[in-house]
Motif scaffolding. Sequence first.
Motif, short mmCIF file in Angstrom:
data_model
loop_
_atom_site.label_atom_id
_atom_site.label_comp_id
_atom_site.label_asym_id
_atom_site.label_seq_id
_atom_site.Cartn_x
_atom_site.Cartn_y
_atom_site.Cartn_z
N ASP A 133 0.72 -1.33 -0.14
CA ASP A 133 -0.22 -0.23 0.00
C ASP A 133 1.24 1.16 0.15
OD1 ASP A 133 1.04 -0.20 2.60
OD2 ASP A 133 -0.71 0.07 3.37
N HIS A 170 -2.81 2.48 -11.43
CA HIS A 170 -3.48 1.69 -9.93
C HIS A 170 -4.67 2.29 -8.96
CE1 HIS A 170 -0.33 -0.53 -10.90
NE2 HIS A 170 0.46 -1.25 -10.47
N ASN A 171 -5.01 1.61 -8.39
CA ASN A 171 -6.50 2.27 -7.76
C ASN A 171 -5.43 3.30 -6.36
OD1 ASN A 171 -8.87 1.61 -8.85
ND2 ASN A 171 -8.48 -0.35 -7.74
N VAL A 172 -5.62 4.56 -5.89
CA VAL A 172 -4.77 5.23 -4.95
C VAL A 172 -6.64 5.86 -4.02
CG1 VAL A 172 -5.44 7.39 -6.68
CG2 VAL A 172 -3.16 6.17 -4.74
N GLN A 173 -6.11 5.76 -3.04
CA GLN A 173 -6.36 7.04 -2.12
C GLN A 173 -6.04 7.88 -1.19
OE1 GLN A 173 -7.96 4.37 1.39
NE2 GLN A 173 -9.47 3.45 0.22
N SER A 227 -10.86 8.89 -3.57
CA SER A 227 -10.40 7.06 -4.08
C SER A 227 -10.70 7.15 -5.95
CB SER A 227 -11.23 5.83 -3.15
OG SER A 227 -11.62 5.55 -2.18
N GLY A 228 -10.01 6.48 -6.01
CA GLY A 228 -9.74 6.32 -8.17
C GLY A 228 -8.39 6.27 -8.32
N ILE A 229 -8.35 5.84 -9.76
CA ILE A 229 -7.80 5.14 -10.06
C ILE A 229 -6.66 6.45 -11.02
CG2 ILE A 229 -7.06 3.82 -12.80
CD1 ILE A 229 -9.80 2.41 -12.89
N LEU A 245 -7.22 12.07 -11.82
CA LEU A 245 -7.46 10.92 -11.55
C LEU A 245 -8.68 10.45 -11.91
CD1 LEU A 245 -6.95 8.83 -8.91
CD2 LEU A 245 -8.23 11.20 -7.16
N VAL A 285 -12.34 9.38 -10.99
CA VAL A 285 -13.01 9.02 -10.14
C VAL A 285 -14.82 8.46 -10.98
CG1 VAL A 285 -13.87 9.69 -7.70
CG2 VAL A 285 -11.70 10.11 -8.07
N VAL A 323 -4.02 0.98 -3.52
CA VAL A 323 -4.24 0.49 -2.98
C VAL A 323 -4.27 -1.12 -3.44
CG1 VAL A 323 -7.53 -0.73 -2.43
CG2 VAL A 323 -6.80 1.83 -2.59
N GLN A 337 -4.20 -4.57 -5.06
CA GLN A 337 -5.21 -5.51 -5.15
C GLN A 337 -4.21 -6.91 -5.10
OE1 GLN A 337 -8.77 -4.32 -6.69
NE2 GLN A 337 -7.27 -2.65 -6.19
#
Length: 151
Positions: A82, A97-100, A114-116, A127, A129, A147, A149
Motif C-alpha cells: 500500500d 492503479h487504484n489510489v486513496q 479514491s480512484g484510478i 485521477l 473518480v 490500494v 489489489q
Amino acid sequence: MSKLEILEAILSPVVEGLNYECWGVEYISQGKHSVLRVYIDKPDGITLDDCTLVSRQLSAVLDVEDPITTEYTLEVSSPGVDRPLLKLAHFEQFAGHNVQLRLKMPFEGKRKYSGIIKGIEGEDVVLVVGEHELLLPIESIDKANIVPQFD
C-alpha cells in the motif's frame, strides 16, 4: 529549502550509495514524538536486515549532520503493497492503479478521494473518480497510498 527537502538531500545519497532506492522521506513533527520515516526499496523486496543496515548508516549521518535538533524516532521501512505516493514520478509510475488520497484543503467539498491514477499533466495528478476526471496539483495532496489489489 524546507526541512523535508533538506532531509531528502542528506539521506537519499546515503540510501542510494547502499544500492537501494530511496522511495521517500516523511518527517512528522510532534514534539518528543516526532518521526523521521525513510522508505527504501529494491527490485527483489526489502528485508529486516536491509532496514537495519540502512538505519545504522542513516543514524551515523544524522548524528554528524544534525538536521533535526529535537528528539525524534528514525524508522526505515519498505513502502509495502500500500505504498505511499510521495512524488509526481510515483503517480506516473503507478498509472492505472487504484489510489486513496487526502488533500490538504477540500476540493469540490471533499478532502478524501479514491480512484484510478490516469497519469500526470505538468505538475498535476490526473485521477479518475467514477465518470469524472480530476486534475489535482501535486502540492495539494497531503497523503496518497496505492490500494492493493489481490486476485
